[in-house]
Write a protein that holds these residues in place. Structure first.
Motif, PDB file in Angstrom:
ATOM      1  N   GLU A 363       4.040  -4.873   0.501  1.00  0.00           N
ATOM      2  CA  GLU A 363       2.987  -5.102  -0.479  1.00  0.00           C
ATOM      3  C   GLU A 363       2.586  -6.576  -0.501  1.00  0.00           C
ATOM      4  O   GLU A 363       3.348  -7.453  -0.087  1.00  0.00           O
ATOM      5  N   ARG A 365       0.782  -9.131  -3.618  1.00  0.00           N
ATOM      6  CA  ARG A 365       0.517  -9.067  -5.052  1.00  0.00           C
ATOM      7  C   ARG A 365      -0.196 -10.328  -5.533  1.00  0.00           C
ATOM      8  O   ARG A 365       0.079 -11.423  -5.046  1.00  0.00           O
ATOM      9  N   ILE A 387      -0.664  -7.529 -12.880  1.00  0.00           N
ATOM     10  CA  ILE A 387      -0.260  -7.739 -11.493  1.00  0.00           C
ATOM     11  C   ILE A 387      -0.918  -6.676 -10.614  1.00  0.00           C
ATOM     12  O   ILE A 387      -0.678  -5.473 -10.784  1.00  0.00           O
ATOM     13  N   GLU A 389      -0.990  -4.948  -7.239  1.00  0.00           N
ATOM     14  CA  GLU A 389      -0.004  -4.749  -6.180  1.00  0.00           C
ATOM     15  C   GLU A 389      -0.587  -3.821  -5.112  1.00  0.00           C
ATOM     16  O   GLU A 389      -0.804  -2.632  -5.362  1.00  0.00           O
ATOM     17  N   TYR A 390      -0.839  -4.376  -3.937  1.00  0.00           N
ATOM     18  CA  TYR A 390      -1.519  -3.659  -2.864  1.00  0.00           C
ATOM     19  C   TYR A 390      -0.534  -3.242  -1.776  1.00  0.00           C
ATOM     20  O   TYR A 390       0.314  -4.036  -1.351  1.00  0.00           O
TER      21      TYR A 390
END
Length: 736
Positions: A363, A365, A387, A389-390
């Motif tokens: 991830e 972020r 936040i 988060e990818y």
């Protein structure tokens, strides 16, 4: 056979098991004995097995596509008993037989698809195409390994390592011990003999067997700056006006400059999700905020906030269309100046899956903190972080390695320069931009959006309290979902007679799985089938006024930040810390710690933040009175990253969980040497076990070090070594 020129006193390097973590991975890149650098190994299957070697991931043969039923291996890789390379041909092309021994039943079928640097290859237990005997549990393939190039790369790495470099062994995210790095970790083990890379004779390896570790070798030391490659908080990034919004107290007035729609801006992140859903940025954000207006039921957990909580957030926006009523939410938000300040950009490649089995790459972020933009608010940072988060849109070993290497190479650039900021932007936008994940209905790569807030009013709270929520992109909006690895708060409520918790039974029954990292907190309890995973994670203290068993009407929440004098309960009532940590002294000590640390509110609560005995405890035995290590100083709990006040005073404050609790620790009584201690010092203060006391167990953390070691392992090791990574049980780390 290899004829060594080594001195007789050298012995084979022992294999040292260590624990690392990632939520989805249960597999980490192994370091040490082989293919420390990515390009050292190439793979070709037996030429007679046509079509087995694939040039690219998108050109898979029907045979390989048929093997994709093994996709669970990305999260649960099979554990090997042994692994080795036998050099069967001269040179470096198709020169070695890779053999991996698996116990019976560990691998489904007699073929195992793996991805190595040159593409996909099939390990077989069929007695064909490089395998010597079918059905014996040894999966084999003919591969290419340039051992001379590998020796040169190991030597180059050793030249970069400081003579006093250390490595830390972790159990999950808990630091177990720190040792000096030994160059012997990079020796080759040929025919049972330890060979330093500078003494290797490549022309003599034909007929020899190169042993790979039967368990994880020690990690490589961290050679990069974590604040350039892992958790970036420098003001030249977080207050870069060309890339994000910037709030500043200018002469008593809270002013906004910069670009909220810049690459790292709050509104840009919202916009990239909104456009995929065919919505405006304003409507997308407004719909998300309005989820707090009415009660929500999330896996049976009622999140009952009400309009007063929403107004605390909504009315810190400015509006392009104002309805004039602070308790009506029909305004149009001005997304050109949202009340959020970027405080950190975080690389969580440590959350990667097993790339050798096609797993995902972790991830990235972006962390924002709310700012008081109202008149008289003075631009103070408020108790709310959001936040983004990818999920990194990279899969497989080579893509994950390339992604990690790009972050790693940020260390070669200077913070504050255009070159650094441009390179960082290229990395974040690969995950942020609409279309990053073509498999999602809107093209968004958002894994989840987390909110940690003390700005929203909650039922039973006389004051605002911290709580945690999680949202996902449903395709038409941001929808609340259960939070990771954290039970419904009712499982924490203690029995007033003996302070046991309902969660104790789960911890004790599944203690082995919890300490091995092979458990989960699912939607339903595995025994009762009642809702288990929580819809939100509350935080605070709770008072009880009646006898066991408790009823929900028997308790009320109070402010955990109040003074001890203000917390003294009245007659017939008692008070305990509520959801500061999970499990009581009635549960297995080690399993309780690991379970609590993996919950959202445990990781942000007493499991990692020392209260310095600041909170009231009555005579009921809930662990021991002295739970903190003597001499501990109170550390503000809950946020691992928080903005300074004023915002431009300096970079965000990181918790000791991230930056380390173990500098200079010594122990006269042998408590977890060398990380345990009896008395805290300024540089060394572990966390006493919150349920049992510091005399039973103490814990140290250094999560940026853990993540740095994982980044080193990904960048500086071969895909081949990830096959061996599953030879020990990997530990699951929740994504906090």
């Amino acid at each position: 056979m290899y004829m060594s020129t080594l001195k007789p006193t050298l012995k084979p390097t022992p294999n040292i098991e260590r624990w690392t973590g990632a939520r989805a991975i249960r597999s980490a890149v192994v370091l040490g004995q082989l293919c420390i650098f990515a390009s050292a190994c190439t793979v070709d299957d037996d030429p007679s097995a046509e079509g087995d070697t694939i040039e690219g991931a998108d050109e898979r043969s029907p045979d390989l596509r048929a093997l994709e039923g093994q996709s669970d291996y990305a999260e649960h890789p099979p554990r090997a008993e042994s692994m080795s390379l036998e050099f069967v041909e001269p040179g470096s092309e198709n020169n070695a037989r890779l053999e991996v021994q698996y116990p019976e039943g560990e691998v489904s079928g007699d073929e195992l698809l793996v991805e190595l640097e040159s593409g996909e290859v099939i390990l077989r237990d069929t007695g064909k195409a490089g395998d010597l005997k079918g059905g014996d549990g040894v999966y084999s393939a003919i591969v290419s390994f340039d051992i001379a190039a590998e020796a040169e790369r190991r030597l180059a790495f050793l030249e970069r390592v400081d003579g006093e470099a250390t490595i830390t062994e972790f159990h999950g995210r808990t630091a177990i011990r720190t040792d000096l790095f030994s160059p012997e970790n990079l020796h080759f083990v040929l025919d049972g003999e330890s060979i330093p890379p500078q003494e290797l004779q490549p022309e003599e390896v034909l007929g020899s067997r190169l042993a790979l570790p039967a368990a994880m070798p020690p990690p490589l030391p961290v050679t990069i700056d974590p604040e350039k490659t892992l958790a970036i908080r420098d003001l030249s990034v977080t207050r870069d006006p060309s890339r994000t919004g910037v709030w500043t107290n200018a002469g008593g007035t809270c002013k906004f400059t910069g670009d909220a729609y810049g690459a790292h801006g709050f509104s840009h992140l919202m916009q990239e999700m909104a456009v995929g859903a065919g919505m405006s940025t304003e409507a997308w954000t407004q719909d998300w905020l309005r989820t707090w207006e009415l009660p929500q039921v999330i896996n049976g957990d009622t999140n009952d906030l009400g309009f007063m909580g929403l107004s605390e957030v909504w009315n810190r926006f400015s509006f392009t269309a104002d309805d004039g009523d602070p308790h009506e939410f029909s305004d149009t938000l001005d997304m050109s100046r949202p009340p959020f300040q970027l405080i950190a950009i975080v690389n969580r490649v440590d959350l990667h899956e097993a790339g050798v089995f096609g797993g995902a790459g972790g991830e990235v972020r972006l962390v924002f903190q709310m700012v008081d933009t109202t008149p008289g608010g003075d631009c103070k940072p408020l108790d709310m972080t959001v936040i983004f988060e990818y999920a990194v849109p990279r899969h497989g070993c080579t893509q994950t390695k390339a992604w990690a290497t790009d972050w790693y190479n940020l260390d070669n650039l200077t913070l504050g320069t255009p070159a650094y900021n441009n390179a960082l932007e290229a990395l974040t936008q690969a995950a942020v931009l609409n279309g990053a994940d073509p498999n999602h209905v809107t093209g968004s790569a958002l894994a989840q959006l987390r909110v940690n807030s003390r700005m929203l009013s909650w039922p039973h709270y006389p004051t605002f309290q911290w709580h945690m929520q999680e949202f996902v992109n449903s395709g038409s909006g941001l929808s609340a979902v259960p939070i990771a690895m954290t039970p419904n708060h009712s499982y924490e409520m203690p029995d007033i007679a003996d302070s046991s918790q309902p969660i104790d039974d789960f911890i004790n029954v599944y203690a082995g799985s919890i300490t091995a990292g092979s458990y989960t907190v699912g939607l339903s309890h595995p025994v009762t089938q009642l809702p288990f995973q929580g819809g939100f994670a509350p935080y605070g203290l709770v008072t009880y006024g009646h006898s066991s068993p408790y009823n929900f009407g028997d308790f009320s929440y109070v402010d955990p930040f109040a003074s001890a004098a203000g917390l003294t309960p009245g007659p017939g009532a008692w008070l305990m810390e509520r959801n500061r940590y999970w499990g009581s002294h009635h549960s297995d000590t080690a399993a309780r710690h690991e379970f609590s640390l993996n919950t959202c509110n445990g990781c942000h609560g007493r499991e990692v933040f020392d209260d310095a005995n600041a909170y009231y405890q009555d005579s009921i035995t809930y662990g021991t009175d002295d739970r903190s290590v003597p001499g501990a100083s109170f550390e503000q709990p809950f946020l691992h990253m928080r903005a300074r006040d004023p915002l431009d005073q300096g970079p965000a404050i990181f918790s000791r969980f991230l930056t380390g609790t173990d500098d200079g620790c010594t122990t006269p009584t042998g408590l977890a040497p060398p990380l345990g201690t009896e008395v805290c010092t300024a540089s060394c203060c572990p966390i006493g076990d919150p349920a049992n006391g510091h005399d039973v167990a103490q814990y140290h953390y250094d999560d940026l070090e853990r993540r740095g070691q994982e980044l080193e392992s990904i960048v500086n090791s071969s895909c081949l070594m990830q096959i061996a990574a599953a030879q020990v049980e990997m530990y699951t780390v929740a994504p906090h």
